[in-house]
Design a protein around this motif. Structure first.
Motif, PDB file in Angstrom:
ATOM      1  N   LEU A  82      17.612  65.796  64.985  1.00 50.33           N
ATOM      2  CA  LEU A  82      18.226  64.545  65.412  1.00 50.33           C
ATOM      3  C   LEU A  82      19.735  64.673  65.560  1.00 50.33           C
ATOM      4  N   ARG A  83      20.381  65.331  64.609  1.00 50.36           N
ATOM      5  CA  ARG A  83      21.835  65.528  64.712  1.00 50.36           C
ATOM      6  C   ARG A  83      22.205  66.247  66.005  1.00 50.36           C
ATOM      7  N   LYS A  84      21.486  67.306  66.279  1.00 52.76           N
ATOM      8  CA  LYS A  84      21.771  68.100  67.472  1.00 52.76           C
ATOM      9  C   LYS A  84      21.560  67.265  68.736  1.00 52.76           C
ATOM     10  N   ALA A  85      20.506  66.482  68.778  1.00 53.35           N
ATOM     11  CA  ALA A  85      20.224  65.642  69.944  1.00 53.35           C
ATOM     12  C   ALA A  85      21.308  64.591  70.135  1.00 53.35           C
ATOM     13  N   ILE A  86      21.729  63.957  69.052  1.00 53.86           N
ATOM     14  CA  ILE A  86      22.774  62.930  69.143  1.00 53.86           C
ATOM     15  C   ILE A  86      24.086  63.562  69.591  1.00 53.86           C
ATOM     16  N   LYS A  87      24.444  64.688  68.991  1.00 53.93           N
ATOM     17  CA  LYS A  87      25.684  65.365  69.386  1.00 53.93           C
ATOM     18  C   LYS A  87      25.639  65.767  70.853  1.00 53.93           C
ATOM     19  N   SER A  88      24.494  66.203  71.327  1.00 56.75           N
ATOM     20  CA  SER A  88      24.349  66.574  72.725  1.00 56.75           C
ATOM     21  C   SER A  88      24.534  65.359  73.636  1.00 56.75           C
ATOM     22  N   ASN A  89      23.999  64.219  73.210  1.00 57.72           N
ATOM     23  CA  ASN A  89      24.099  63.000  74.015  1.00 57.72           C
ATOM     24  C   ASN A  89      25.522  62.462  74.113  1.00 57.72           C
ATOM     25  N   ILE A  90      26.338  62.702  73.103  1.00 62.07           N
ATOM     26  CA  ILE A  90      27.704  62.156  73.125  1.00 62.07           C
ATOM     27  C   ILE A  90      28.752  63.191  73.500  1.00 62.07           C
ATOM     28  N   ASN A  91      28.328  64.428  73.684  1.00 63.84           N
ATOM     29  CA  ASN A  91      29.257  65.497  74.034  1.00 63.84           C
ATOM     30  C   ASN A  91      30.018  65.141  75.309  1.00 63.84           C
ATOM     31  N   GLY A  92      31.331  65.199  75.236  1.00 65.86           N
ATOM     32  CA  GLY A  92      32.162  64.933  76.398  1.00 65.86           C
ATOM     33  C   GLY A  92      32.451  63.470  76.655  1.00 65.86           C
ATOM     34  N   ASN A  93      31.945  62.579  75.796  1.00 65.88           N
ATOM     35  CA  ASN A  93      32.213  61.151  75.979  1.00 65.88           C
ATOM     36  C   ASN A  93      33.687  60.840  75.754  1.00 65.88           C
ATOM     37  N   SER A  94      34.184  59.899  76.512  1.00 65.84           N
ATOM     38  CA  SER A  94      35.567  59.441  76.342  1.00 65.84           C
ATOM     39  C   SER A  94      35.631  58.477  75.151  1.00 65.84           C
ATOM     40  N   ALA A  95      36.850  58.140  74.762  1.00 65.84           N
ATOM     41  CA  ALA A  95      37.029  57.156  73.683  1.00 65.84           C
ATOM     42  C   ALA A  95      36.368  55.837  74.061  1.00 65.84           C
ATOM     43  N   ASN A  96      36.475  55.435  75.322  1.00 70.06           N
ATOM     44  CA  ASN A  96      35.841  54.191  75.773  1.00 70.06           C
ATOM     45  C   ASN A  96      34.326  54.271  75.673  1.00 70.06           C
ATOM     46  N   ASP A  97      33.766  55.419  76.034  1.00 74.44           N
ATOM     47  CA  ASP A  97      32.319  55.610  75.929  1.00 74.44           C
ATOM     48  C   ASP A  97      31.860  55.521  74.476  1.00 74.44           C
ATOM     49  N   LEU A  98      32.614  56.175  73.600  1.00 73.21           N
ATOM     50  CA  LEU A  98      32.256  56.168  72.188  1.00 73.21           C
ATOM     51  C   LEU A  98      32.367  54.759  71.607  1.00 73.21           C
ATOM     52  N   GLU A  99      33.413  54.043  71.992  1.00 72.27           N
ATOM     53  CA  GLU A  99      33.552  52.662  71.521  1.00 72.27           C
ATOM     54  C   GLU A  99      32.384  51.811  71.998  1.00 72.27           C
ATOM     55  N   ALA A 100      32.006  51.961  73.251  1.00 70.61           N
ATOM     56  CA  ALA A 100      30.878  51.201  73.789  1.00 70.61           C
ATOM     57  C   ALA A 100      29.591  51.523  73.026  1.00 70.61           C
ATOM     58  N   THR A 101      29.408  52.785  72.686  1.00 72.46           N
ATOM     59  CA  THR A 101      28.231  53.191  71.913  1.00 72.46           C
ATOM     60  C   THR A 101      28.226  52.527  70.546  1.00 72.46           C
ATOM     61  N   ILE A 102      29.364  52.544  69.880  1.00 77.26           N
ATOM     62  CA  ILE A 102      29.479  51.945  68.545  1.00 77.26           C
ATOM     63  C   ILE A 102      29.252  50.439  68.609  1.00 77.26           C
ATOM     64  N   VAL A 103      29.926  49.776  69.539  1.00 74.72           N
ATOM     65  CA  VAL A 103      29.796  48.320  69.666  1.00 74.72           C
ATOM     66  C   VAL A 103      28.357  47.936  69.994  1.00 74.72           C
ATOM     67  N   ASP A 104      27.749  48.656  70.917  1.00 72.27           N
ATOM     68  CA  ASP A 104      26.365  48.378  71.294  1.00 72.27           C
ATOM     69  C   ASP A 104      25.426  48.545  70.102  1.00 72.27           C
ATOM     70  N   ALA A 105      25.629  49.617  69.350  1.00 68.37           N
ATOM     71  CA  ALA A 105      24.772  49.869  68.187  1.00 68.37           C
ATOM     72  C   ALA A 105      24.896  48.749  67.163  1.00 68.37           C
ATOM     73  N   ILE A 106      26.102  48.277  66.936  1.00 64.37           N
ATOM     74  CA  ILE A 106      26.323  47.221  65.950  1.00 64.37           C
ATOM     75  C   ILE A 106      25.772  45.892  66.461  1.00 64.37           C
ATOM     76  N   GLN A 107      26.064  45.570  67.714  1.00 64.17           N
ATOM     77  CA  GLN A 107      25.629  44.291  68.264  1.00 64.17           C
ATOM     78  C   GLN A 107      24.114  44.197  68.408  1.00 64.17           C
ATOM     79  N   SER A 108      23.486  45.308  68.711  1.00 67.20           N
ATOM     80  CA  SER A 108      22.028  45.278  68.881  1.00 67.20           C
ATOM     81  C   SER A 108      21.322  45.040  67.558  1.00 67.20           C
TER      82      SER A 108
END
Length: 68
Positions: free
Chosen positions: A5-31
């Motif tokens: 799971l760690r490897k899959a998650i790291k692969s999915n976020i590899n190369g994401n910008s700060a905006n992408d990472l923020e969107a991921t975090i916000v989405d995870a919390i809001q959902s």
């Protein structure tokens, strides 16, 4: 089947910008979905592994205040 799971998650976020990472975090919390927690955990783990001791202490202080 070997699911890392760690490897899959790291692969999915590899190369994401700060905006992408923020969107991921916000989405995870809001959902509020439990299935998002491992991803947040991996993000936190990556942060922690790369943080300075001062950064870690600031996070710990903020968390301590937040949970009281």
């Amino acid at each position: 089947m070997d699911l890392n799971l760690r490897k899959a998650i790291k692969s999915n976020i590899n190369g994401n910008s700060a905006n992408d990472l923020e969107a991921t975090i916000v989405d995870a919390i809001q959902s509020g979905e439990e299935k998002m927690l491992p991803g947040l955990g991996v993000l936190f783990e990556i942060y922690w592994e790369n943080a300075t001791e001062q950064d870690k202490q600031e996070v710990l202080d903020a968390l301590e205040k937040a949970v009281q």
